[in-house]
Design an enzyme around this catalytic site. Structure first.
Site, PDB file in Angstrom:
ATOM      1  N   HIS A   2      -7.740  -5.849   0.000  1.00 21.24           N
ATOM      2  CA  HIS A   2      -6.322  -5.203   0.324  1.00 21.24           C
ATOM      3  C   HIS A   2      -5.631  -5.621   1.503  1.00 21.24           C
ATOM      4  O   HIS A   2      -4.332  -5.658   1.383  1.00 21.24           O
ATOM      5  CB  HIS A   2      -6.669  -3.589   0.659  1.00 21.24           C
ATOM      6  CG  HIS A   2      -5.429  -2.739   0.711  1.00 21.24           C
ATOM      7  ND1 HIS A   2      -4.680  -2.436  -0.500  1.00 21.24           N
ATOM      8  CD2 HIS A   2      -5.133  -1.910   1.497  1.00 21.24           C
ATOM      9  CE1 HIS A   2      -3.547  -1.746  -0.051  1.00 21.24           C
ATOM     10  NE2 HIS A   2      -3.918  -1.189   1.003  1.00 21.24           N
ATOM     11  N   ASP A  54      -0.070  -4.283  -3.914  1.00 21.94           N
ATOM     12  CA  ASP A  54      -1.116  -3.291  -3.806  1.00 21.94           C
ATOM     13  C   ASP A  54      -0.909  -1.875  -3.389  1.00 21.94           C
ATOM     14  O   ASP A  54      -1.395  -1.158  -2.518  1.00 21.94           O
ATOM     15  CB  ASP A  54      -2.294  -3.915  -2.887  1.00 21.94           C
ATOM     16  CG  ASP A  54      -3.767  -4.040  -3.415  1.00 21.94           C
ATOM     17  OD1 ASP A  54      -3.645  -4.027  -4.561  1.00 21.94           O
ATOM     18  OD2 ASP A  54      -4.580  -4.306  -2.671  1.00 21.94           O
ATOM     19  N   SER A 102       0.804  -1.268  -0.149  1.00 24.84           N
ATOM     20  CA  SER A 102      -0.088  -0.042   0.020  1.00 24.84           C
ATOM     21  C   SER A 102       0.908   1.403  -0.057  1.00 24.84           C
ATOM     22  O   SER A 102       1.645   1.376  -0.974  1.00 24.84           O
ATOM     23  CB  SER A 102      -0.986  -0.248   1.340  1.00 24.84           C
ATOM     24  OG  SER A 102      -1.858   0.712   1.091  1.00 24.84           O
TER      25      SER A 102
END
Length: 357
Positions: free
Chosen positions: A283, A228, A205
């Site tokens: 996620h 991600d 992330s």
């Protein structure tokens, strides 16, 4: 803050008998930070989160001896927004079990839900006394532009990744490094154990964005694996400067058309790079929450997708290993088709600094 704070995962020698395993959440203040980050009522939710997660331990050997006589490639790992250094132990120990040293950095840019540094005590305290000073997640202020804050944070995060690499380079060369944790581990055993020609950067992330910027800021990072990646914090001018290989491993539910477009723009500048999406994942599949939450809690905070967490981790690990094996050189001992014997993984927490403002 000066210094560096990270947890180091490494291939170790299995020891007979009961081996000490570290707590997954090392201090209760992290639970307070998690509750605050998730905007939960701390009065009720902190005791609940402590009850649910407080007893979990990471299945690694704490301070176990490193496998001697070998030089291992190195990965610097960057956590996501609202996380901290231990929330990716499944990914990190999987990589370490295949012959990597993995340094999971804890960032002090106020993007972690909580972190701490040591501060000297007041003048009246005993000489040399240090105390923990906690730093919690900073929310956007009213009227504040999010890009300005996150872009500033991503560059600080990169500095912290570089600082961790510098520190590990010093340890590898045999320099004496002060350790404020005063752990039992013999840091001299890390001398000449790292192949610093085979260094990658990896993150989830916000950490994925950090890994991309790190490729631009320090040429010692030869490639990046972005789990991600949150592309928002990166300025547009930086994309053409990413010249090293990048591997995007995305989940099905998180990425937007705009974000994937930014990834494709980056890929146009560095042809060895790739994007894959693991279907049936969300996620938080890249975090340990995917393994530690039950079905009810998983629906509440969406920690699992349709795909089993173990299968998602296996796909991610094998894909990352294949990419790293290709771009960190032929001598890298992490070929996914050659599962090495180093299935035991050690863990060491470094806090090698005296932090000052």
């Amino acid at each position: 803050f000066q210094g560096s704070f990270f947890r180091l995962y490494y291939p170790c020698k299995p020891e007979e008998g009961v081996e000490e395993q570290p707590l997954w959440i090392p201090k209760s203040e992290y639970v307070v930070g998690l509750a605050d980050y998730m905007s939960l009522n701390k009065r009720w939710c902190v005791p609940l989160l402590n009850l649910v997660f407080g007893s979990f331990r990471v299945p690694v050997s704490w301070n176990a001896p490193l496998i001697p006589g070998r030089r291992f490639p190195l990965i610097i790992f960057s956590h996501g927004l609202g996380a901290f250094r231990t929330l990716y132990s499944a990914v990190c120990l999987a990589m370490a079990s295949h012959g990597f040293l993995v340094a999971a950095v804890e960032h002090r840019d106020q993007s972690a839900c909580a972190t701490y540094h040591y501060q000297k005590g007041p003048p009246e305290s005993p000489h040399g006394t240090l105390h923990e000073e906690w730093v919690y997640y900073r929310r956007l202020e009213q009227g504040e532009k999010e890009f300005k804050l996150r872009n500033c944070q991503v560059h600080q995060r990169v500095e912290e990744c570089v600082r961790a690499l510098d520190l590990l380079s010093d340890i590898n060369s045999g320099k004496s490094i002060p350790d404020t944790l005063q752990c039992r581990f013999d840091m001299a055993s890390l001398k000449d154990c790292m192949d610093l020609q085979q260094v990658g950067v990896m993150g989830h992330s916000f950490g994925g964005a950090t890994s991309l910027v790190a490729l631009v800021k320090d040429t010692r990072f030869r490639c990046a694996v972005a789990l991600d990646a949150w592309m928002f914090p990166i300025e547009n001018e930086l994309y053409p400067q990413v010249r090293r290989p990048v591997f995007f491993i995305n989940t099905e539910s998180f990425q937007t058309t705009d974000s994937v477009g930014k990834m494709s723009r980056l890929l146009a500048a560095c042809s060895p790079s790739r994007i894959i999406t693991v279907l049936g994942t969300v996620h938080k599949n890249h975090t340990d929450f995917a393994f530690l939450t039950g079905a009810l809690l998983s629906r509440f905070i969406e920690t699992r997708g349709r795909l089993e967490a173990e299968k998602a981790l296996e796909i991610t690990t094998r894909a990352a290993l294949a990419f790293l094996h290709r771009h960190l050189g032929k001598d890298c001992d992490c070929d996914p088709d050659h599962l090495c014997e180093m299935v035991s993984t050690g863990c060491l927490c470094f806090k090698l600094y005296l932090s000052v403002r």
